[in-house]
Design a protein around this motif. Sequence first.
Motif, PDB file in Angstrom:
ATOM      1  N   GLN A  60      31.426  22.239 -27.641  1.00 18.78           N
ATOM      2  CA  GLN A  60      32.469  21.970 -26.660  1.00 18.78           C
ATOM      3  C   GLN A  60      33.624  21.239 -27.319  1.00 18.78           C
ATOM      4  OE1 GLN A  60      31.498  18.822 -23.767  1.00 18.78           O
ATOM      5  NE2 GLN A  60      29.401  18.789 -24.536  1.00 18.78           N
ATOM      6  N   GLU A  63      36.516  26.656 -23.502  1.00 16.38           N
ATOM      7  CA  GLU A  63      37.708  27.232 -22.892  1.00 16.38           C
ATOM      8  C   GLU A  63      37.358  28.560 -22.235  1.00 16.38           C
ATOM      9  OE1 GLU A  63      42.277  28.398 -24.293  1.00 16.38           O
ATOM     10  OE2 GLU A  63      40.655  28.220 -25.743  1.00 16.38           O
ATOM     11  N   SER A  64      37.947  28.829 -21.070  1.00 16.24           N
ATOM     12  CA  SER A  64      37.739  30.124 -20.423  1.00 16.24           C
ATOM     13  C   SER A  64      38.369  31.223 -21.265  1.00 16.24           C
ATOM     14  CB  SER A  64      38.342  30.124 -19.020  1.00 16.24           C
ATOM     15  OG  SER A  64      39.746  29.938 -19.087  1.00 16.24           O
ATOM     16  N   VAL A  69      41.507  27.378 -18.276  1.00 14.38           N
ATOM     17  CA  VAL A  69      40.665  26.223 -17.965  1.00 14.38           C
ATOM     18  C   VAL A  69      39.851  25.838 -19.189  1.00 14.38           C
ATOM     19  CG1 VAL A  69      38.737  25.354 -16.575  1.00 14.38           C
ATOM     20  CG2 VAL A  69      40.494  26.784 -15.505  1.00 14.38           C
ATOM     21  N   VAL A  70      39.786  24.539 -19.467  1.00 11.82           N
ATOM     22  CA  VAL A  70      38.931  24.028 -20.543  1.00 11.82           C
ATOM     23  C   VAL A  70      38.160  22.834 -19.996  1.00 11.82           C
ATOM     24  CG1 VAL A  70      40.735  22.519 -21.491  1.00 11.82           C
ATOM     25  CG2 VAL A  70      38.843  23.251 -22.953  1.00 11.82           C
ATOM     26  N   ALA A  71      36.887  22.719 -20.397  1.00 14.87           N
ATOM     27  CA  ALA A  71      36.042  21.642 -19.889  1.00 14.87           C
ATOM     28  C   ALA A  71      35.208  21.054 -21.011  1.00 14.87           C
ATOM     29  CB  ALA A  71      35.125  22.151 -18.762  1.00 14.87           C
ATOM     30  N   GLU A 101      29.625  25.427 -20.397  1.00 16.91           N
ATOM     31  CA  GLU A 101      30.356  26.617 -19.960  1.00 16.91           C
ATOM     32  C   GLU A 101      30.279  26.790 -18.440  1.00 16.91           C
ATOM     33  OE1 GLU A 101      30.917  31.115 -21.699  1.00 16.91           O
ATOM     34  OE2 GLU A 101      28.877  30.350 -21.478  1.00 16.91           O
ATOM     35  N   THR A 104      33.243  25.078 -16.898  1.00 12.41           N
ATOM     36  CA  THR A 104      34.496  25.823 -17.032  1.00 12.41           C
ATOM     37  C   THR A 104      34.613  26.911 -15.977  1.00 12.41           C
ATOM     38  OG1 THR A 104      34.485  25.405 -19.420  1.00 12.41           O
ATOM     39  CG2 THR A 104      35.898  27.183 -18.623  1.00 12.41           C
ATOM     40  N   VAL A 127      37.877  18.364 -16.834  1.00 15.14           N
ATOM     41  CA  VAL A 127      38.375  19.738 -16.717  1.00 15.14           C
ATOM     42  C   VAL A 127      39.894  19.703 -16.763  1.00 15.14           C
ATOM     43  CG1 VAL A 127      38.595  21.756 -15.227  1.00 15.14           C
ATOM     44  CG2 VAL A 127      36.411  20.561 -15.361  1.00 15.14           C
TER      45      VAL A 127
END
Length: 630
Positions: A60, A63-64, A69-71, A101, A104, A127
């Motif tokens: 991590q 990212e999507s 979106v990134v988490a 994931e 995300t 997020v």
Amino acid sequence: MCGMFGIVTRKGEQPNFGLLVSATDSLQARGPDSGGHAVSGRVAFGARRPAVIDLNSGGQPVESRCGTVVAMQNGAIYNHKDLRAELLGLGYPLRSSGDTEILTYGYMAWGIDGLLERLDGLYTFAVHDRAQGVVHLARDRMGEKRCFYHFDGQSLVFSSQLLTVARCPNIPFRLNPSAVEAYFALHFVPGEETVLEGIHKLQPAHVLTYRLDSDSVVVRRYWQIEPQPIRPPLHRREATAELRRRVESAVDSRLIGDVPVGAFLSGGIASSAIVACMAERVAGLKTFSVGFEDGKFDEIPYALTVARRFGTDHHHLTFGMKDFEQLIPDVVAAMDEPTGDQALLPALWMARLARQHVAVSLSGEGADEIFAGHDHYQPKMLPDDWRATAYAAFRPFFKPTEVDSTMFHRTSDRTPSGFPLVIDGEARAAILRRPGMFEHSPWSKSFADGFAKFQDPLQAACYTDLVTSLPDNLLVKVDTMAMSASLEGRCPFLQPDLVQWALGLPQRFKVGLRGSKEILRDAFADRLPPEILNRRKHGLNLPLNAFFRSNAGRSMVMDHIDTMHDHGIVRSDRLRTMVTGWLTQPEPPGRNLMALLLYRMWLSHAYRQPKFQLASEHQEEKRPQALLTA
């Protein structure tokens, strides 16, 4: 599991590469196996992780695929497999078997509220919704993982560790007088404040939302512990069977991962019940204990009884007087914010022992708070449940006094739960230059409002500890000591639905002839040895008085009591007089001395931490392109 760091810079400024990397690297112990970064416009994320779930592709931030979106997270999502199946059914292109994931794509599918509603886990997560221009920070319901943040009106810095935030340039290192007062009363700081001014804790079950267009921050609660109706008609046998099912389910969920999972085993009823559940599910189960040379404090015989009953691979250490001198400095270096709990010492030692064999360990925190196991609850108990019902019926006609509903008060020596204070109000008034600040803080009012909702006195006492000493003391011990050894601690009794259900049990189900946690003993009567079922709560206590009677203990206290200037918060001469008086007593108050010693040593340690260095403009131009993920 994991550590995270993030920045939202001021408008017109870009995140500094040197700061991002240095701050993320400071979390190495929380994530020794891998690290990653994500930078987009004003927002930068950095994360470290130990490989626990999805060893090969669970890195991590995540990212999507569309890049919107990134988490990242610190923790574990226990129900990630179920959520993965649901997201795949909705058509989202998940690529790994990792749980980050899920955050995300879960955010993309359900939004922040829908995601939080579905999560079962211990976590703080961040997020970044690039399309909407918002950053969300969220913390789990019971507060097993922590998040600290600094917001100056135009920018945001946050991290899993307080000192990581404090070491950032342009964030002043100033003691918080209100929090110091709270620490002197409780040996921890409850609520949103921290010991450093301008740096806050995100409270359990809260979410922070930062909007980049307006540079505004909103912090709100998304879940809370509610008063539960006492259920006297519930049949004892039905309740016992239901508790067994709930505990087994909670343990089951906390065994997720691709690494060995062990258990801390004290020999008490809570840890023994966890081991009983794990033994049916984990082959070659490893268990860990700390014993004491002084037989008055030693529980190893009971731990060994449970280990033999289930055939676990048991490991234990024996704590002696000489170990104080080595472990106290190690604890200070490991803890992120001053906490005065003596149990930090054996917790650190046991975490180091466990990490030699496993990457995750389960423990019994929370059982005392939901099953009324603490001795200080005794004055809150009514003789019979009909009296509790009558009390609940008539209490709405009586307004709680200020002392009843205040976390600590100048005229009281205990909290509303009965938890004894370290330094009472009169003594605090003598050594603090501005006493009474914490009593009038916004958090104190919020706590009083929540406390007033509870009509049953025992339930109110349990609630008090569930929202104060549990997240800000006991779980700090689990998280900081375990993570300093790169070990993840998980607590099955803190499954939120189990907490709410247990709060509503009648008092007679919790306290009986065998002492506290009566229904838990019944639920595992067919699995645990009689020596465990019939023993009364012991509690983890160290021979503190003996240590502070020794030359080594006295010297350690006196060497540190005057080492730091307290920014005009404490009257050092009066504090020294008070401490000297304690040390001359035949039985020095060990809890008080340990709390003050750890506070002063932490100050010395924290002041020595250098600020992170910013990368120069030349270095910024040459930063790795892999960091630029959007």
